[in-house]
Design an enzyme around this catalytic site. Structure first.
Site, PDB file in Angstrom:
ATOM      1  N   SER A 230       0.838  -1.194   0.000  1.00  8.19           N
ATOM      2  CA  SER A 230       0.000   0.000   0.000  1.00  8.19           C
ATOM      3  C   SER A 230       0.872   1.242   0.000  1.00  8.19           C
ATOM      4  O   SER A 230       1.981   1.244   0.562  1.00  8.19           O
ATOM      5  CB  SER A 230      -0.899   0.007   1.249  1.00  8.19           C
ATOM      6  OG  SER A 230      -1.538   1.256   1.405  1.00  8.19           O
TER       7      SER A 230
ATOM      8  N   TYR B 111      -2.678  -1.390   9.886  1.00  2.28           N
ATOM      9  CA  TYR B 111      -2.731  -1.880   8.497  1.00  2.28           C
ATOM     10  C   TYR B 111      -1.406  -1.618   7.781  1.00  2.28           C
ATOM     11  O   TYR B 111      -0.837  -2.509   7.141  1.00  2.28           O
ATOM     12  CB  TYR B 111      -3.879  -1.199   7.778  1.00  2.28           C
ATOM     13  CG  TYR B 111      -3.951  -1.481   6.299  1.00  2.28           C
ATOM     14  CD1 TYR B 111      -4.475  -2.680   5.822  1.00  2.28           C
ATOM     15  CD2 TYR B 111      -3.485  -0.550   5.361  1.00  2.28           C
ATOM     16  CE1 TYR B 111      -4.541  -2.943   4.454  1.00  2.28           C
ATOM     17  CE2 TYR B 111      -3.553  -0.807   4.002  1.00  2.28           C
ATOM     18  CZ  TYR B 111      -4.075  -2.001   3.554  1.00  2.28           C
ATOM     19  OH  TYR B 111      -4.137  -2.251   2.206  1.00  2.28           O
TER      20      TYR B 111
END
Length: 251
Positions: free
Chosen positions: A143, A156
């Site tokens: 990400s 995350y």
């Protein structure tokens, strides 16, 4: 020989787009899904409509104990559909988001992210190594949040950062088999991920567009074709890299 790509979490979003992009480039596809069987079968039908072969297999990427049985199911599918005992590409895409400030992130939220995004990637890849062809490819999804820090994504992003480190180690240890391993790190994309926040929250969407060099938020068609290209022989010398696909977000 036609290449076979296994994509986890391919019933929707970036996984679905990657599956279709691989098929458009002439590859066959194995899609996994957690609970969306109908959606996964729809992806299979779309791939078949493009003239390629595809199967859908159920997989909980957070349940390591089920991986040996999944590997056996995969072996059977390879024999039945392709008369092969190996596949060529593994795309570790499956995942979910947890939006929570650091101070209020629960252990359950943290453990859920560990199980799917780190432990699952580690041990699923390990379980499938005997079925992955020499000279194959692995792509691990990360990400843009490992580079840009947004409040609410500490847990995350930490998992994705660990996956980026793991990618380098896999590239080193699997190099003797000619297997290239890379990380693809999408920026903010308009999907249903995280409840569709980037797609459906107009203020967030506008903010991201303003800090992105190309002036908009990403869409799945910005990611899937790039991954399909990375898996091809055109990029055979690309290895152990983190490749951000964000349109220049936050530069």
């Amino acid at each position: 020989m036609t290449k076979i790509t296994l994509i986890t979490g391919a019933s929707r979003g970036l996984g679905r787009n990657t599956a279709l992009s691989v098929a458009r480039r002439g590859g066959d596809v194995i899609v996994t899904y957690h609970s969306r069987s109908a959606d996964a079968q729809a992806v299979v039908a779309e791939v078949q409509a493009l003239g390629r072969k595809a199967v859908a297999l159920q997989l909980d990427t957070g349940a390591v104990a089920t991986f040996p049985a999944f590997a056996a199911q995969l072996r059977s599918a390879l024999h039945t559909t392709w008369q092969r005992d190996s596949f060529d590409h593994l795309v570790n895409n499956a995942g979910h988001g947890e939006f929570a400030p650091f101070a209020s992130t629960t252990e359950a939220q943290f453990d859920g992210l560990v199980n799917v995004h780190l432990k699952g990637v580690f041990f699923l890849t390990q379980a499938l190594l005997p079925l992955l062809a020499d000279g194959g490819r692995i792509v691990n999804f990360s990400s843009g949040l490992t580079r840009l820090n947004y409040p609410g994504f500490a847990a995350y992003a930490a998992m994705k950062g660990a996956v980026e480190v793991l990618t380098g180690y896999l590239a080193k240890e699997l190099g003797a088999r000619g297997i290239a391993v890379n990380t693809v790190a999408p920026g903010a994309i308009e999907t249903d991920f995280g409840g569709g926040a980037v797609r459906d929250n107009a203020a967030m969407n506008q903010h991201i567009a303003q800090i992105t060099a190309l002036g908009r938020v990403g869409v799945p068609d910005d990611i899937g074709p790039m991954v399909a290209s990375l898996l091809s022989e055109d990029n055979r010398w690309v290895n152990a890299q983190r490749i951000e696909v964000s349109g220049g977000q936050g530069i």
